[in-house]
Structure formats: structure tokens, C-alpha cells
Design a protein around this motif. Structure first.
Motif, PDB file in Angstrom:
ATOM      1  N   ASP A 123      30.081 -30.222 -37.824  1.00  0.00           N
ATOM      2  CA  ASP A 123      31.419 -30.656 -38.152  1.00  0.00           C
ATOM      3  C   ASP A 123      32.090 -30.859 -36.899  1.00  0.00           C
ATOM      4  O   ASP A 123      33.101 -31.868 -37.117  1.00  0.00           O
ATOM      5  CB  ASP A 123      32.008 -29.224 -38.888  1.00  0.00           C
ATOM      6  CG  ASP A 123      31.261 -29.135 -40.183  1.00  0.00           C
ATOM      7  OD1 ASP A 123      30.688 -30.028 -40.912  1.00  0.00           O
ATOM      8  OD2 ASP A 123      31.633 -28.050 -40.934  1.00  0.00           O
ATOM      9  N   TYR A 126      31.378 -34.783 -35.943  1.00  0.00           N
ATOM     10  CA  TYR A 126      31.714 -35.779 -36.714  1.00  0.00           C
ATOM     11  C   TYR A 126      33.313 -35.969 -37.021  1.00  0.00           C
ATOM     12  O   TYR A 126      33.989 -36.818 -36.753  1.00  0.00           O
ATOM     13  CB  TYR A 126      31.351 -35.482 -38.347  1.00  0.00           C
ATOM     14  CG  TYR A 126      31.535 -36.392 -39.238  1.00  0.00           C
ATOM     15  CD1 TYR A 126      31.465 -37.748 -38.907  1.00  0.00           C
ATOM     16  CD2 TYR A 126      31.604 -35.905 -40.523  1.00  0.00           C
ATOM     17  CE1 TYR A 126      31.895 -38.679 -39.975  1.00  0.00           C
ATOM     18  CE2 TYR A 126      31.773 -37.027 -41.840  1.00  0.00           C
ATOM     19  CZ  TYR A 126      32.142 -38.423 -41.080  1.00  0.00           C
ATOM     20  OH  TYR A 126      32.217 -39.235 -42.108  1.00  0.00           O
ATOM     21  N   ARG A 130      35.800 -39.123 -36.131  1.00  0.00           N
ATOM     22  CA  ARG A 130      36.888 -39.779 -37.032  1.00  0.00           C
ATOM     23  C   ARG A 130      38.283 -39.585 -36.386  1.00  0.00           C
ATOM     24  O   ARG A 130      39.276 -40.413 -36.515  1.00  0.00           O
ATOM     25  CB  ARG A 130      37.024 -38.539 -38.231  1.00  0.00           C
ATOM     26  CG  ARG A 130      35.649 -38.675 -39.096  1.00  0.00           C
ATOM     27  CD  ARG A 130      35.339 -40.051 -39.836  1.00  0.00           C
ATOM     28  NE  ARG A 130      36.305 -40.341 -40.594  1.00  0.00           N
ATOM     29  CZ  ARG A 130      36.202 -40.338 -41.906  1.00  0.00           C
ATOM     30  NH1 ARG A 130      35.094 -39.934 -42.493  1.00  0.00           N
ATOM     31  NH2 ARG A 130      37.294 -40.747 -42.844  1.00  0.00           N
ATOM     32  N   LEU A 164      26.151 -38.995 -41.997  1.00  0.00           N
ATOM     33  CA  LEU A 164      27.282 -38.499 -42.700  1.00  0.00           C
ATOM     34  C   LEU A 164      28.468 -39.755 -42.742  1.00  0.00           C
ATOM     35  O   LEU A 164      29.008 -39.889 -43.722  1.00  0.00           O
ATOM     36  CB  LEU A 164      27.798 -37.305 -41.904  1.00  0.00           C
ATOM     37  CG  LEU A 164      27.294 -36.105 -41.842  1.00  0.00           C
ATOM     38  CD1 LEU A 164      27.697 -35.035 -40.970  1.00  0.00           C
ATOM     39  CD2 LEU A 164      27.102 -35.433 -43.302  1.00  0.00           C
ATOM     40  N   ALA A 165      28.749 -40.285 -41.666  1.00  0.00           N
ATOM     41  CA  ALA A 165      29.527 -41.387 -41.655  1.00  0.00           C
ATOM     42  C   ALA A 165      29.243 -42.531 -42.550  1.00  0.00           C
ATOM     43  O   ALA A 165      30.148 -42.811 -43.420  1.00  0.00           O
ATOM     44  CB  ALA A 165      29.843 -41.922 -40.426  1.00  0.00           C
ATOM     45  N   HIS A 166      28.137 -42.935 -42.867  1.00  0.00           N
ATOM     46  CA  HIS A 166      27.561 -43.782 -43.632  1.00  0.00           C
ATOM     47  C   HIS A 166      27.728 -43.390 -45.088  1.00  0.00           C
ATOM     48  O   HIS A 166      28.438 -44.332 -45.918  1.00  0.00           O
ATOM     49  CB  HIS A 166      26.090 -44.157 -43.672  1.00  0.00           C
ATOM     50  CG  HIS A 166      25.683 -45.292 -44.461  1.00  0.00           C
ATOM     51  ND1 HIS A 166      25.687 -46.428 -44.758  1.00  0.00           N
ATOM     52  CD2 HIS A 166      24.655 -44.949 -45.518  1.00  0.00           C
ATOM     53  CE1 HIS A 166      25.345 -47.113 -45.541  1.00  0.00           C
ATOM     54  NE2 HIS A 166      24.560 -46.146 -46.202  1.00  0.00           N
ATOM     55  N   ASP A 167      27.546 -42.247 -45.316  1.00  0.00           N
ATOM     56  CA  ASP A 167      27.679 -41.565 -46.782  1.00  0.00           C
ATOM     57  C   ASP A 167      29.167 -41.608 -47.113  1.00  0.00           C
ATOM     58  O   ASP A 167      29.321 -41.706 -48.411  1.00  0.00           O
ATOM     59  CB  ASP A 167      26.901 -40.197 -46.860  1.00  0.00           C
ATOM     60  CG  ASP A 167      25.453 -40.361 -46.767  1.00  0.00           C
ATOM     61  OD1 ASP A 167      25.069 -41.756 -46.902  1.00  0.00           O
ATOM     62  OD2 ASP A 167      24.819 -39.405 -46.478  1.00  0.00           O
ATOM     63  N   ASP A 168      30.224 -41.322 -46.249  1.00  0.00           N
ATOM     64  CA  ASP A 168      31.472 -41.157 -46.266  1.00  0.00           C
ATOM     65  C   ASP A 168      32.096 -42.714 -46.558  1.00  0.00           C
ATOM     66  O   ASP A 168      33.317 -42.775 -46.760  1.00  0.00           O
ATOM     67  CB  ASP A 168      32.108 -40.308 -45.365  1.00  0.00           C
ATOM     68  CG  ASP A 168      31.643 -38.878 -45.494  1.00  0.00           C
ATOM     69  OD1 ASP A 168      31.318 -38.509 -46.679  1.00  0.00           O
ATOM     70  OD2 ASP A 168      31.840 -38.189 -44.520  1.00  0.00           O
ATOM     71  N   PHE A 170      32.704 -44.406 -43.823  1.00  0.00           N
ATOM     72  CA  PHE A 170      33.324 -44.651 -42.655  1.00  0.00           C
ATOM     73  C   PHE A 170      32.257 -45.451 -41.787  1.00  0.00           C
ATOM     74  O   PHE A 170      31.402 -45.104 -41.238  1.00  0.00           O
ATOM     75  CB  PHE A 170      33.420 -43.039 -41.758  1.00  0.00           C
ATOM     76  CG  PHE A 170      34.257 -43.374 -40.453  1.00  0.00           C
ATOM     77  CD1 PHE A 170      35.678 -43.594 -40.319  1.00  0.00           C
ATOM     78  CD2 PHE A 170      33.508 -43.221 -39.307  1.00  0.00           C
ATOM     79  CE1 PHE A 170      36.100 -43.669 -39.116  1.00  0.00           C
ATOM     80  CE2 PHE A 170      33.996 -43.347 -38.047  1.00  0.00           C
ATOM     81  CZ  PHE A 170      35.235 -43.481 -37.800  1.00  0.00           C
ATOM     82  N   ARG A 227      20.465 -33.023 -42.612  1.00  0.00           N
ATOM     83  CA  ARG A 227      21.596 -32.994 -41.679  1.00  0.00           C
ATOM     84  C   ARG A 227      21.035 -32.157 -40.526  1.00  0.00           C
ATOM     85  O   ARG A 227      21.755 -32.358 -39.381  1.00  0.00           O
ATOM     86  CB  ARG A 227      22.880 -32.212 -42.146  1.00  0.00           C
ATOM     87  CG  ARG A 227      23.751 -33.040 -43.140  1.00  0.00           C
ATOM     88  CD  ARG A 227      24.723 -32.026 -43.923  1.00  0.00           C
ATOM     89  NE  ARG A 227      24.108 -30.988 -44.548  1.00  0.00           N
ATOM     90  CZ  ARG A 227      24.902 -29.815 -44.728  1.00  0.00           C
ATOM     91  NH1 ARG A 227      26.218 -29.835 -44.628  1.00  0.00           N
ATOM     92  NH2 ARG A 227      24.247 -28.777 -45.489  1.00  0.00           N
TER      93      ARG A 227
END
Length: 308
Positions: A123, A126, A130, A164-168, A170, A227
Motif C-alpha cells: 500500500d 502504490y 500516486r 494495481l495501477a492498471h486495474d485502477d 491509473f 499481489r
């Protein structure tokens, strides 16, 4: 090629710890090896600050290589099997990355296991990525290059953060750089040939992988979770271009190379670069050897867009 003779000599003279692993003692031992500030590679500025993120306050260190109006940014996650490593133990890696790439490097002092339960460290990593995008003006970010890089378990975080970024949705991450990453925490010795080929005698040994990673897995990190083990992710489409650096004598060599092959199969750009004669950890421990310091120049070329 045989193991590099300098590495072989140093490994031959290292003590072999016995008994259960003690995180506090191991961290203290690593800290004792950190060189004084006056012996470190000088840069334009090196500043410690706090990234105030939605998941909490994360200590970071910002390395500015030279005076400029704007900079590309590289966010760096140190290695250490999720329970070791710090801004200090990997300061020399971050300095070399800034010096060779010309990017502003932001090293993340993420929360470690076992004191912090999964996914605290992930967390933090990431959230800082951001945060960079949200604070581009104060960082003088050029809004073009936003790369992420990490060694060993830091490489695990790189792959996980990219996903995670791709899924969000971002889409600001432009590159991912993974140095001998640990991408599959299922350490069944028959999963990858390198787990048997490089099982003993090269610093990190296959039999010890489960124990070293137990601080992470016992704190809630499930090896079946993508993850935690990014190779468990079924769909790798849409991920940013990757440079995956592996070491010839690393038990985890093949999982890094398999990640590169799977990225290519998914239509992503991936460059796999195996360093002959090297072992796991060479970027942290042996990049003072000219053959291996080259990894920073290779990283810079990749980030510039030079492709082999």
C-alpha cells in the motif's frame, strides 16, 4: 560463465548464521554496513520528507541528480525479503540510479513485516506512486516519465504496483524495472529449474527462501494472491514496458525470466537481461564491480527508450 571470482571469494568468507532468523539483529547487521555520508556518491540534493497519502504518512527520500527545470521521476522500492532494508541500506542504489538516469529518484521507506501486516508495504509503495502524480508541480515532474523500480522483494512490489495501477485505471506509470525479482512465493523446488540449479552456494539458497519470506507470509501475505506472487496474475495485458534483470546464479532467476516471457505473450514490451556470473542481490552488494555497475547504464538506456 562461472560465478564472478570476487563474488565467490566474498561468499566463501561469509559466516553462515545458525538458528532462527532474528529480524532486529539482521537489520542491525545491515545498518552497520552502511557507509558514512561523506563516502557516498554526491548529487545535487538529497532530501528526506514525508509523502502524506490516503493510506498514511510514508517517509521518502528524494534524490535530485542535477539542477534542472523539470525531471522525469523514478520511484524506487528497496529489497530485503519484505522484512529487511531501508532508505539507508539501499541509499547507494538510489544514488546510482539518479546519477546514471538523470531522473529524480524517490525511494520509499515502506512498512516492513512482521511488524506490519500485509498489504501495508505494498500500500505504501502504490500510494507514493500516486502521490507523485498528484504533486507533480512541487516535484518539478515533467509529466512524461514516471518509472517504478525495485530489487528482489522490491521487484515484487514493482510488478504488483504496475498491476494495481492498471486495474485502477491509473495509466501514468511509463516503465517498470525489476532487478532479480521474487515473483512467485510458492517455493516448490520443481516449479522452476533455477531453484534446483542454483540451490546452494550462491548466497541466497533455495532451502532458505521459505524461511526468509515467512515474516511476510505469516503477516497475511498469501502466496496464491497475485499481489503477493505477481506471476499468479492471469492477465498481463496493458502493463507498462518492463526491464527484468536476472542473475545467472540466482534461485529465482527463472521466475523473473518467465515474467518477461509472459509479458511479451500478452503484448507488452519486455526486455530480459541476464547478468552472467552474478548472484541474487548483485545490484545491492556488488554493483561496485564494473561488470555489474553496468546495470545502471542499462536501466538508463531502457528508460530513454533505447531498445536492444
Amino acid at each position: 560463465m562461472a560465478l564472478h571470482p570476487t563474488i565467490a571469494e566474498i561468499l566463501a568468507n561469509l559466516p553462515h548464521p545458525e538458528g532462527p532468523l532474528d529480524p532486529a539483529a539482521m537489520r542491525a547487521g545491515d545498518d552497520a554496513q552502511v557507509p558514512p555520508l561523506e563516502e557516498r556518491l554526491p548529487l545535487h540534493t538529497v532530501d528526506d520528507t514525508i509523502a502524506h497519502t490516503p493510506t498514511g504518512d510514508v517517509p521518502i527520500r528524494i534524490y535530485t541528480p542535477a539542477d534542472a527545470d523539470t525531471y522525469g521521476v523514478l520511484v524506487y522500492f528497496h529489497g530485503g525479503a519484505f522484512f529487511l532494508g531501508s532508505l539507508e541500506t539501499h541509499d547507494h542504489v538510489a544514488r546510482s540510479l539518479a546519477h546514471e538516469t538523470g531522473l529524480k529518484v524517490i525511494a520509499v521507506d515502506y512498512r516492513l513485516a512482521p511488524e506490519n501486516a500485509f498489504p501495508a508495504g505494498l500500500d505504501d509503495c502504490y500510494a507514493v506512486v500516486r502521490w507523485v502524480a498528484d504533486h507533480g508541480d512541487e516535484l518539478a515532474w515533467d509529466e512524461n516519465t514516471l518509472a517504478i523500480a525495485g530489487d528482489s522483494s522490491g521487484g515484487t512490489f514493482v510488478a504488483a504496483v504496475a498491476a494495481l495501477a492498471h486495474d485502477d485505471g491509473f495509466e501514468r506509470i511509463t516503465h517498470q524495472v525489476l532487478y532479480y525479482p521474487s515473483l512467485d512465493l510458492d517455493f516448490d523446488v520443481d516449479r522452476y529449474p533455477s531453484l534446483r540449479q542454483n540451490a546452494e552456494g550462491y548466497g541466497v539458497e533455495t532451502a532458505g527462501l521459505k524461511g526468509f519470506n515467512s515474516f511476510y507470509t505469516d503477516s497475511g501475505a498469501d502466496p496464491a494472491d497475485p499481489r503477493v506472487s505477481p506471476l499468479k496474475r492471469t492477465d498481463l495485458t496493458g502493463l507498462p514496458p518492463a526491464l527484468i534483470v536476472t542473475a545467472q546464479y540466482d534461485p529465482m532467476r527463472d521466475e523473473g525470466e518467465h515474467y518477461g516471457a509472459r509479458l511479451t505473450d500478452a503484448g507488452a514490451e519486455a526486455t530480459v537481461s541476464r547478468y552472467a556470473g552474478a548472484n541474487h542481490g548483485f545490484v545491492q552488494h556488488f554493483s561496485w564491480i564494473p561488470d555489474y555497475h553496468q546495470v545502471f547504464a542499462e536501466t538508463a538506456a531502457f528508460l530513454r527508450g533505447d531498445r536492444k
